[in-house]
Design a protein around this motif. Structure first.
Motif, PDB file in Angstrom:
ATOM      1  N   SER A   1     -16.487  85.171  18.485  1.00 45.14           N
ATOM      2  CA  SER A   1     -15.327  84.964  19.343  1.00 45.14           C
ATOM      3  C   SER A   1     -15.706  84.063  20.512  1.00 45.14           C
ATOM      4  CB  SER A   1     -14.803  86.305  19.857  1.00 45.14           C
ATOM      5  OG  SER A   1     -13.650  86.134  20.664  1.00 45.14           O
ATOM      6  N   MET A   2     -14.696  83.483  21.125  1.00 45.85           N
ATOM      7  CA  MET A   2     -14.845  82.789  22.404  1.00 45.85           C
ATOM      8  C   MET A   2     -13.670  83.199  23.281  1.00 45.85           C
ATOM      9  SD  MET A   2     -16.171  78.899  21.707  1.00 45.85           S
ATOM     10  CE  MET A   2     -17.498  78.536  20.547  1.00 45.85           C
ATOM     11  N   ILE A   3     -13.972  83.642  24.493  1.00 51.00           N
ATOM     12  CA  ILE A   3     -12.923  84.070  25.421  1.00 51.00           C
ATOM     13  C   ILE A   3     -13.199  83.450  26.786  1.00 51.00           C
ATOM     14  CG2 ILE A   3     -12.485  86.244  24.213  1.00 51.00           C
ATOM     15  CD1 ILE A   3     -14.209  87.649  26.291  1.00 51.00           C
ATOM     16  N   ILE A   4     -12.178  83.441  27.631  1.00 48.81           N
ATOM     17  CA  ILE A   4     -12.384  82.942  28.980  1.00 48.81           C
ATOM     18  C   ILE A   4     -12.271  84.094  29.971  1.00 48.81           C
ATOM     19  CG2 ILE A   4     -11.614  80.600  28.497  1.00 48.81           C
ATOM     20  CD1 ILE A   4      -8.949  81.293  29.790  1.00 48.81           C
ATOM     21  N   ASP A   5     -13.001  83.968  31.056  1.00 46.40           N
ATOM     22  CA  ASP A   5     -12.917  84.912  32.174  1.00 46.40           C
ATOM     23  C   ASP A   5     -12.581  84.092  33.410  1.00 46.40           C
ATOM     24  OD1 ASP A   5     -13.195  86.721  34.208  1.00 46.40           O
ATOM     25  OD2 ASP A   5     -15.088  87.564  33.501  1.00 46.40           O
ATOM     26  N   PRO A   6     -11.275  84.006  33.751  1.00 45.88           N
ATOM     27  CA  PRO A   6     -10.868  83.135  34.857  1.00 45.88           C
ATOM     28  C   PRO A   6     -11.374  83.597  36.218  1.00 45.88           C
ATOM     29  CG  PRO A   6      -9.014  84.473  34.113  1.00 45.88           C
ATOM     30  CD  PRO A   6     -10.128  84.705  33.135  1.00 45.88           C
ATOM     31  N   GLU A   7     -11.727  84.877  36.330  1.00 37.69           N
ATOM     32  CA  GLU A   7     -12.178  85.387  37.625  1.00 37.69           C
ATOM     33  C   GLU A   7     -13.516  84.785  38.039  1.00 37.69           C
ATOM     34  OE1 GLU A   7     -12.185  89.598  37.680  1.00 37.69           O
ATOM     35  OE2 GLU A   7     -10.014  89.783  37.442  1.00 37.69           O
TER      36      GLU A   7
END
Length: 255
Positions: free
Chosen positions: A137-143
């Motif tokens: 998977s690839m996800i983003i963490d905007p924080e």
């Protein structure tokens, strides 16, 4: 064999070798020892390189002492699998050890595109090549302005990511490129920047077997809920204005 001749163990390794002063080579075959002189108790490492594999043709390794053949072995080149090393001394003494050999080509390398979900922003594509693992998977963490690649490793390996600047980047205050921060399972590791242009930055990160979360932290990443956040902010400002109006203290003019 002379009685006072030192007992040694010769380890034979057929792999890509860096040739030394102790090496003998020709166009097809090379062989070398780790040192040119040994003492009793030392381990003698014999290594070599075959530049072109001839089908069903083993390498024959012979060891001579003062012109007399004292040991011989045949090794099949680039044959993956488990091997048993057996040593015997006389009729009653025998010991064994084993090892597993894999050619570099046996380590899986995959090139693909992963579509990253960026919430209300939509999606963006990350081109990648991974060796020794599978990208789950690839996800983003905007924080923390991060893209996180979650991998399942089969071996030590590396991942090369083509990062689109419009989706993730690292910039200094003067708008020049800054370094990314790379964390693997929470531990900072180095990386290599392969290519850079106006549209993307390509980086390579090495990992070890057992690693899982590879975090690329920049100074910007597309907001996962960008539009929703803006809407909430507007509603919040309007609420503050209304509350201020409701509790405004009237001013009495003095005449």
């Amino acid at each position: 064999m002379k009685q006072d001749m030192p007992v040694f163990l010769a380890i034979m390794i057929l792999s890509l070798a860096t040739f030394s002063a102790f090496a003998q080579t020709n166009e097809l075959l090379s062989v070398k020892t780790s040192e040119n002189s040994y003492e009793e108790g030392d381990t003698i490492v014999i290594s070599g390189n075959v530049t072109a594999v001839i089908l069903d043709t083993p390498v024959t390794l012979q060891i001579f002492h003062e012109g007399n053949l004292v040991d011989i072995a045949q090794i099949t080149v680039a044959q993956d699998g488990k091997y048993i090393v057996r040593a015997s001394y006389g009729a009653n003494y025998m010991v064994e050890t084993n090892f597993e050999y894999n050619t570099k080509l046996s380590v899986i390398e995959t090139t693909d595109i992963f579509e990253v979900d960026a919430g209300s922003y939509g999606t963006f594509d990350v081109n990648y090549t991974v060796r020794g693992a599978t990208v789950k998977s690839m996800i983003i963490d905007p924080e923390v302005f991060a893209l996180i690649a979650i991998v399942e490793t089969q071996d030590d390996g590396s991942i090369t990511l083509d990062l689109p600047r419009e989706s993730i980047d690292a910039k200094k205050n003067d708008s020049t490129d800054d370094s990314f921060i790379i964390l693997i399972d929470g531990v900072e590791v180095p990386y290599k920047e392969i290519t850079t242009d106006v549209d993307s930055r390509t980086i390579t990160i090495e990992f070890e077997q057992g690693d899982s979360d590879i975090e690329i932290i920049g100074t910007f990443v597309v907001p996962e809920f960008g539009s929703i956040t803006t809407l909430i902010l507007i509603v919040g400002i309007v609420s503050i204005i209304l509350l201020s109006s409701k509790y405004r203290i009237p001013v009495t003019k003095a005449y």
